[in-house]
Design a protein around this motif. Structure first.
Motif, mmCIF file in Angstrom:
data_model
loop_
_atom_site.group_PDB
_atom_site.id
_atom_site.type_symbol
_atom_site.label_atom_id
_atom_site.label_comp_id
_atom_site.label_asym_id
_atom_site.label_seq_id
_atom_site.Cartn_x
_atom_site.Cartn_y
_atom_site.Cartn_z
ATOM 1 N N MET A 9 0.854 -1.188 0.000
ATOM 2 C CA MET A 9 0.000 0.000 0.000
ATOM 3 C C MET A 9 0.889 1.237 0.000
ATOM 4 S SD MET A 9 -3.044 -1.170 2.620
ATOM 5 C CE MET A 9 -1.923 -1.512 3.987
ATOM 6 N N ILE A 54 0.213 -0.520 -4.882
ATOM 7 C CA ILE A 54 -0.996 0.303 -4.949
ATOM 8 C C ILE A 54 -0.574 1.752 -4.773
ATOM 9 C CG2 ILE A 54 -3.275 0.748 -3.965
ATOM 10 C CD1 ILE A 54 -3.129 -2.128 -2.790
ATOM 11 N N GLN A 82 -5.245 3.426 -6.522
ATOM 12 C CA GLN A 82 -6.314 3.744 -5.582
ATOM 13 C C GLN A 82 -6.929 5.072 -5.993
ATOM 14 O OE1 GLN A 82 -5.330 4.201 -1.397
ATOM 15 N NE2 GLN A 82 -7.465 3.862 -0.787
ATOM 16 N N HIS A 105 -10.045 -0.323 1.313
ATOM 17 C CA HIS A 105 -10.324 0.141 -0.042
ATOM 18 C C HIS A 105 -9.073 0.055 -0.911
ATOM 19 C CE1 HIS A 105 -10.747 3.364 -3.173
ATOM 20 N NE2 HIS A 105 -11.861 2.699 -3.379
ATOM 21 N N ALA A 106 -7.914 0.422 -0.345
ATOM 22 C CA ALA A 106 -6.667 0.356 -1.107
ATOM 23 C C ALA A 106 -6.422 -1.059 -1.609
ATOM 24 C CB ALA A 106 -5.496 0.825 -0.240
ATOM 25 N N CYS A 109 -8.644 -2.210 -4.429
ATOM 26 C CA CYS A 109 -8.289 -1.655 -5.740
ATOM 27 C C CYS A 109 -7.357 -2.587 -6.527
ATOM 28 C CB CYS A 109 -7.634 -0.282 -5.567
ATOM 29 S SG CYS A 109 -8.773 1.006 -4.999
#
Length: 302
Positions: A9, A54, A82, A105-106, A109
């Motif tokens: 991330m 991401i 993202q 959410h990340a 994606c």
């Protein structure tokens, strides 16, 4: 069985120094290398060969030139973006919302790029080499679709001397299974506070905490997708500008609902990170000590 992949991330890289991209990132050694360089190096030694990064789409050129280009001879780098508007049908970004939707959410994606078990880390945390080997070995063995893992750290090994940190406070049973995880947003050596520092609730320094280092089966992506609308329905009513879909809370719900089991893989390593710019000198010292001891070469990929 597909080999485990590493999901990083990295959409917020550089933000701790007041910027929005990689050019604000601080080097942690004299060679100009940053924490994510060491994360990828440790992951490679553990056995990972595919990495999904991401990022924000506008970061791609910088990320490729500063991070990815030098590792492509060893690692396959893939990108997921993202985006704020990556929402279920019927939902829109609320007026005035500028904050991303959070770590769950990340990871979501990257759903289209994940074809098997995967590990998840933050881009700006130094986790220690043994953690990558432990999670890679776990994910390389057959497990049920709902059998996941978390790398747990001892609280005293993860604190900053320069302010509070966010940690997932874990409760683990006698078999090493995670039974509860609560995200505490402001922790220091006094404990955690929920009133801006007026009072602190003590935490044992040996408490197991999460550093967002998880190992998931592919099915976890389906759970993230399925649960996102429920989060939005609740979060947008409570705090439309700031609500976040967070990994520890998603994991905790799965456990409480009996939809998943999560094995705790305890690490005795110390965490190093740059939560505050004042943390940087101490991190540089630790990196130098590890290089001097022969744990890392001067330039990681030479």
């Amino acid at each position: 069985m597909n080999k485990p992949v590493l999901v990083i991330m990295a959409a917020g890289m550089g933000s701790r120094f007041g910027g929005t991209g990689l050019k604000q990132m601080a080097a942690v050694d004299d060679e100009g290398q940053v924490i994510i360089d060491f994360s990828m190096y440790d992951a490679y030694l553990a056995g990972f060969r595919d990495v999904i990064c991401i990022i924000k789409e506008e970061m791609r050129e910088d990320f490729e030139n500063i991070v990815a280009k030098k590792v492509r001879s060893k690692l396959n780098i893939h990108y997921a973006y993202q985006k704020m508007d990556m929402l279920p049908k019927g939902y829109e970004i609320p007026e005035g919302r500028v904050k991303p939707w959070g770590t769950s959410h990340a990871v979501l994606c990257a759903k289209e790029l994940v074809n098997g078990p995967f590990a998840v880390i933050n881009a700006d945390d130094f986790y220690g080499r043994s953690a990558y080997k432990t999670i890679f070995d776990y994910l390389s063995k057959p497990h049920g679709d709902a059998e996941h893992a978390i790398v747990g750290y001892i609280l005293k090994n993860t604190l900053s001397e320069n302010g509070t940190v966010s940690r997932g406070v874990c409760e683990v049973d006698e078999n090493g299974r995670l039974v509860d995880i609560v995200e505490r947003l402001k922790i220091d050596r006094r404990g955690y506070t929920e009133d801006g520092g007026l009072t602190f609730t003590p935490l044992d320094e040996n408490t197991v905490v999460s550093m967002n280092f998880f190992g998931f089966q592919k099915s976890f992506m389906d759970e993230l997708e399925k649960r996102f609308p429920d989060f939005l329905d609740e979060g947008l009513k409570a705090d439309p500008k700031k609500c976040e879909y967070l990994l520890p809370r998603t994991v905790d719900k799965l456990i409480k609902e009996g939809c998943a089991s999560v094995q705790t893989l305890l690490s005795s390593d110390s965490w190093y990170g740059i939560t505050y710019s004042e943390d940087l000198p101490a991190v540089k010292v630790k990196i130098k000590e590890m290089k001097d001891a022969g744990k890392y070469p001067k330039r990681l990929w030479d």
